[in-house]
Design a protein around this motif. Structure first.
Motif, short mmCIF file in Angstrom:
data_model
loop_
_atom_site.label_atom_id
_atom_site.label_comp_id
_atom_site.label_asym_id
_atom_site.label_seq_id
_atom_site.Cartn_x
_atom_site.Cartn_y
_atom_site.Cartn_z
N GLU A 281 4.67 30.49 -4.17
CA GLU A 281 5.71 29.79 -4.96
C GLU A 281 7.10 30.09 -4.38
OE1 GLU A 281 5.29 27.51 -7.06
OE2 GLU A 281 3.58 27.86 -8.39
N PHE A 284 7.59 28.05 -1.33
CA PHE A 284 7.84 26.65 -1.70
C PHE A 284 9.31 26.48 -2.09
CE2 PHE A 284 3.22 25.61 -3.28
CZ PHE A 284 2.82 25.48 -1.95
N ASP A 285 9.82 27.44 -2.85
CA ASP A 285 11.23 27.36 -3.27
C ASP A 285 12.15 27.26 -2.05
OD1 ASP A 285 10.58 27.52 -5.93
OD2 ASP A 285 10.97 29.68 -6.09
N SER A 288 12.69 23.66 -0.16
CA SER A 288 13.26 22.46 -0.80
C SER A 288 14.69 22.25 -0.35
CB SER A 288 13.16 22.58 -2.31
OG SER A 288 13.74 23.78 -2.71
N GLU B 199 10.30 17.18 -3.88
CA GLU B 199 9.33 17.35 -2.79
C GLU B 199 9.82 18.49 -1.91
OE1 GLU B 199 7.66 14.06 -0.80
OE2 GLU B 199 6.87 13.29 -2.68
N ILE B 200 8.91 19.07 -1.17
CA ILE B 200 9.31 20.15 -0.29
C ILE B 200 8.94 19.78 1.15
CG2 ILE B 200 9.20 21.93 -2.07
CD1 ILE B 200 6.47 22.70 -1.08
N ARG B 377 5.28 19.06 -4.13
CA ARG B 377 5.02 20.49 -4.23
C ARG B 377 3.64 20.73 -4.84
NH1 ARG B 377 9.21 25.06 -5.74
NH2 ARG B 377 7.79 26.72 -6.37
#
Ligand code: TPP
Ligand code: SF4
Ligand code: MG
Lengths: 288, 582
Positions: A281, A284-285, A288, B199-200, B377
């Protein structure tokens, strides 16, 4: 390596597996197996907490005859497999066993790197100067000219000196043993297991079936113990004695303290680790 | 017509900031709500030599790199010479006049952009050249500047306010130059009518690394090789955070050896390599299958054979993934179809490896591993993680006659409980020799037959649990496209284009290629009048596998120049085939 504390003292029989050794009568490997049992029992290890890794060859069958966990890998690859095990279980004693072909021919590339890593294992090479399992071709430790049935024209290349190889590569525990001196060998293996780092024990283990030159008698005549006042912290002495061809010395040539592979593994870990999903997680942060 | 698709390429010398320019722009576009998909070739030379970074921007999700370039920014003459031909007729070429002499008879608009001059003389900040370029390109497609402003702040704040300000000035200079000097620039503007939210951006290699961590991988070993090195690098940084470890082995034989040792010791383990390295691992692939040790091997394919073209694309390793190894060596092969899929298929690879105690090979490739894509994500609550079945004293695996643990006890699905060193009563010898239920080597006929069946029974079960195939198009179409891996991107776009012309096409791309899942393949193959199999290799490796299992006529489309399929040419070939099969 940490030994497991138990009340009862284990006997040699506690380390024996259900399978009886399949070696030829008179094979040097019997003596090595016995020395392994004695070394393990001297540490009083619980068999379930010991891992024995091997390659392929007569000698590499050894794990099958013990009651430890074992990994009989493929020809020449015991070292990387042992490294993978140690990376995951850095507190469990690991012994590696195998032949001279396994160690110095097909697997020599890995041996050098296992030594460089100072992988905290004890590696006993059962050296008979031939490939026993494939019926007696000469191996890299055979003297130039050594002829066997399967190598009728004699070994074409000069022999490697395993001790000099190990010393030159930075090995932190270098020893030579002999299968017909089981007490001394058991002692060397026990010390090798206790050593923090890569313990390398080249062990004469004659193959009476295929090598009629390097017999028990040959080694008894050719070997001598390192002098009583020998100092195993003296690297230059180790080089000198290792280069000696007459006699061939038995004993602990060299021992030193260096950071180990396991130290490195531990050093890469942060003090606090997170669960996998939290780490993902977090990544992922950042994406972005 | 409002534009919804734009391809930008920045080209110049490797090490000149091509990558950082492209990445900054890509990330800003992501924040602006665009779908992005990048394309680059790892440079063949370390420094110097030609490099480019291409960004495809869309207001909808795209699946391929885009056939041609709308806007080319050429930093130097070589970049101009090499890339001009791929620029569209109605495209725009922006070049630095201090470096480039443009050809007089070009088919597109060419605009001077004195990047070096602006950075050096106007801004007195020569290294800001890339930021000037980013400003200019962003202005061309209409990206609101706030996304770039905030990115620049995040990136340079560590170096102090004044550095941030200098970069913001550089950005502004690029924007202003475009406003003043580029005619009809609004024809390149894109407006995401429905900007995606949250979205990433990740590359295929990162997606594989993330998937591995999510799946519970705690050990990785590899030896550097293009295009797989990034996976190792990613895991070396991030795996320790979970208590795991990634390390560099002395060669690929050692890498797979370490992986098997780690797996034996109880860890979910993987390695990542490309074709040449995979070739070296094959002996121990057999050991993994024989000793029934779970492991994941990523083969990020590149163009071969031998050293081949290390930086080019090819789907040439399917045979080796599916069949390599002596004897009969069971393994599972998975092929992700997009960057997003790299994440999920890596998780599946670990789950299958652990559940069936067998090696799983994940086939990436240059195209997939290197590119970045904006992806929704992943919801980690939906990610199911499977662990291996362990021996425990209170039941599992205690099925020997005398109640002793048997590592390879025969079961319905072929899976036997595994013990981990240290477990009391779990001692066994992992071996590549044929062995009985106890793990002791035996060479009799019955043992080899029964154990071979056991190992293959696991695969039969696994194929029933294959990750669902990738589907796209009209399920009722008579023309089927059967494909795999990264070629899916070009196929989906060809289907989408074809649809506009009334062409009805249906795609099936199995994600499990070994064994081929019968329940997915057979119904598709039996329901289509014509089946076309496009893949990036010469012999039609997938087509041959499909043909041997489901004999009938297939139309093959093969490409083998080191590049992925262009959508327009693929569609043209499909059209021709369809015309011949009316
Ligand atoms: C890749 C590979 N090549 C060759 C062999 C055949 N082979 C098995 S054991 C062996 C040599 C064994 O010699 P050594 O390691 O000295 O062990 P010993 O039998 O003498 O104890 C060879 C060549 C093999 N098993 N695998
Ligand atoms: S062949 Fe030689 S090494 Fe092998 S078991 Fe017989 S005596 Fe020992
Ligand atoms: Mg030998």
């Amino acid at each position: 390596m940490s030994s497991v504390v138990t009340v009862e003292k284990r006997k040699v029989a506690d380390y024996k597996g259900d399978e009886r050794p399949t070696w030829c009568p008179g094979c040097g490997d019997f003596g090595v197996l016995n020395a392994v049992f004695n070394a393990l029992s001297s540490h009083n290890f619980d068999p379930q907490n010991v891992i024995i890794v091997s390659g392929i060859g007569c000698s590499s069958r050894l794990p099958f005859f013990t009651d430890a966990y074992g990994f009989h890998t493929v020809h020449g690859r015991a070292m990387p497999v042992a490294a993978g095990i140690r990376a995951v279980q850095p507190d469990m004693p690991v012994l590696a066993m195998g032949g001279d072909g396994d160690a110095f021919a097909i697997g020599v590339g890995h041996l050098i790197h296992a030594i460089r890593r100072n992988l905290n294992i004890c590696y006993v090479v059962m050296d008979n100067a031939v490939y026993g399992l494939t019926k007696g071709q000469t191996s890299p430790t055979a003297e130039r000219g050594l002829a066997t049935k399967a190598t009728p024209q004699g070994a074409s290349d000069p022999a490697v000196n395993p001790l000099l190889l190990a010393l030159a590569t930075g090995c932190t525990f270098v020893a030579r043993g002999f299968s017909s001196k089981p007490k001394d060998l058991a002692d060397l293996i026990a010390r090798g297991v206790a050593h923090e780092g890569f313990a390398f024990i080249d062990t004469y283990s004659p193959c009476p079936t295929f090598n009629t030159v390097n017999t028990f008698k040959y080694y008894r005549d050719a070997t001598d113990d390192l002098p009583a006042d020998y100092d195993p912290t003296d690297f230059n002495a180790a080089l000198r004695y290792a280069a000696s061809e007459d006699p061939l010395y038995l004993g602990l040539y060299y021992q030193a303290e260096q950071p180990t592979f396991e130290d490195h593994i531990r050093s890469t870990k942060p003090a606090a680790t997170s669960n996998a999903m939290t780490v993902v997680e977090g990544l992922f942060d950042q994406m972005s | 017509m409002t534009r919804n698709d734009l391809v930008i390429r920045v080209a110049g010398e490797a090490g000149e900031g091509i990558l950082s320019t492209g990445q900054l722009l890509t990330q800003a576009a992501l924040r602006g709500g665009f779908h992005v998909l990048t394309y680059s070739q790892p440079p063949s030379e370390i420094k110097g030599g030609h490099a480019f970074y291409q960004i495809r921007l869309n207001t909808y999700r795209s699946y391929s790199k885009g056939d041609d370039v709308d806007i080319l920014l050429a930093f130097n003459q070589e970049a101009y010479d090499r890339n001009a031909a791929e620029t569209k007729d109605d495209g725009l070429l922006v070049y630095d006049p201090s470096e480039v002499t443009p050809s007089a008879d070009s088919h597109f608009v060419q605009v001077e952009f004195p990047l070096n001059d602006i950075a050096k003389n106007q801004l007195k900040f020569p290294i800001a050249k890339n930021v000037v370029a980013v400003g200019a390109l962003a202005e061309l497609f209409g990206l609101p500047t706030k996304h770039l402003d905030s990115l620049i702040e995040e990136r340079w704040l560590r170096k102090g306010e004044s550095v941030v300000q200098k970069n913001l000035d550089a950005l502004r200079a690029g924007i202003d130059y475009v406003i003043e000097n580029v005619p009809q620039r609004d024809r390149f503007a894109l407006y995401p009518d429905k900007p995606h939210s949250g979205e990433i951006l990740m590359s295929g290699s990162e997606a594989i690394g993330l998937g591995a961590i999510a799946a519970g991988c705690s050990f990785m070993s590899g030896y550097p090789i293009t295009p797989a090195s990034d996976i190792k690098e990613f895991l070396e940084i991030h795996l320790p955070k979970t208590g795991g470890h990634a390390l560099q082995a002395e060669d690929e034989l050692a890498a797979i050896g370490m992986v098997l040792g780690a797996s034996f010791a109880g860890a979910k383990s993987m390695t990542a390599t490309s074709g040449p390295g995979f070739s070296l691992m094959i002996e121990m692939l057999g050991l993994a299958a024989m000793a029934e040790l779970p492991c994941v091997i990523v083969d990020a394919q590149r163009a071969g054979p031998s050293t081949g073209m290390p930086t080019r694309h090819e789907q040439g390793d399917l045979y080796q993934a599916a069949f390599a190894g002596h004897g009969e060596c069971p393994r599972i092969v998975l092929a992700p179809t997009s960057v997003r899929d790299c994440f999920y298929q890596t998780v599946n690879a670990f789950n299958l490896a652990e559940k069936y105690q067998t090696p799983v090979i994940l086939l990436g490739d240059t195209l997939l591993n290197v590119r970045s894509e904006s992806v929704p994500r992943p919801d980690l609550h939906e990610v199911k993680v499977v662990d291996r079945l362990l021996f425990s004293e209170n039941g599992n695996g205690v099925s020997g006659v005398n109640g002793e643990y048997q590592r390879y006890v025969l079961t319905d699905n072929g899976v036997s409980p595994m013990s981990i060193p240290g477990q009391e009563g779990g001692q066994y010898i992992a071996t590549g020799l044929e062995h009985n239920e106890e793990g002791l080597h035996r060479y009799d006929e019955a043992t080899h037959s029964i154990m071979t069946q056991k190992r293959f029974r696991k695969l039969e079960r696994a194929s029933l649990e294959a990750p669902e195939a990738d589907r796209f198009g009209d399920p009722d179409a008579e023309i089927g496209l059967l494909t795999w891996g990264s070629t899916v991107g070009s196929v989906i776009e060809a289907i989408r284009e074809g649809e506009r012309e009334g062409l009805k096409l249906d795609m099936l791309a199995p994600r499990m290629l070994m064994p081929l899942p019968e329940h997915e393949l057979r119904p598709f193959i039996e329901s289509k009048r014509v089946i076309i199999i496009p893949e990036v290799n010469y012999v039609g490796q997938f087509a041959n596998m499909v043909t041997s299992q489901y004999p009938r006529d297939y139309v093959r489309i093969n490409l083998y120049g080191g590049m992925p399929f262009r959508v327009d040419r693929l569609l043209e070939q499909i059209r021709e085939e369809v015309a011949q099969h009316v």
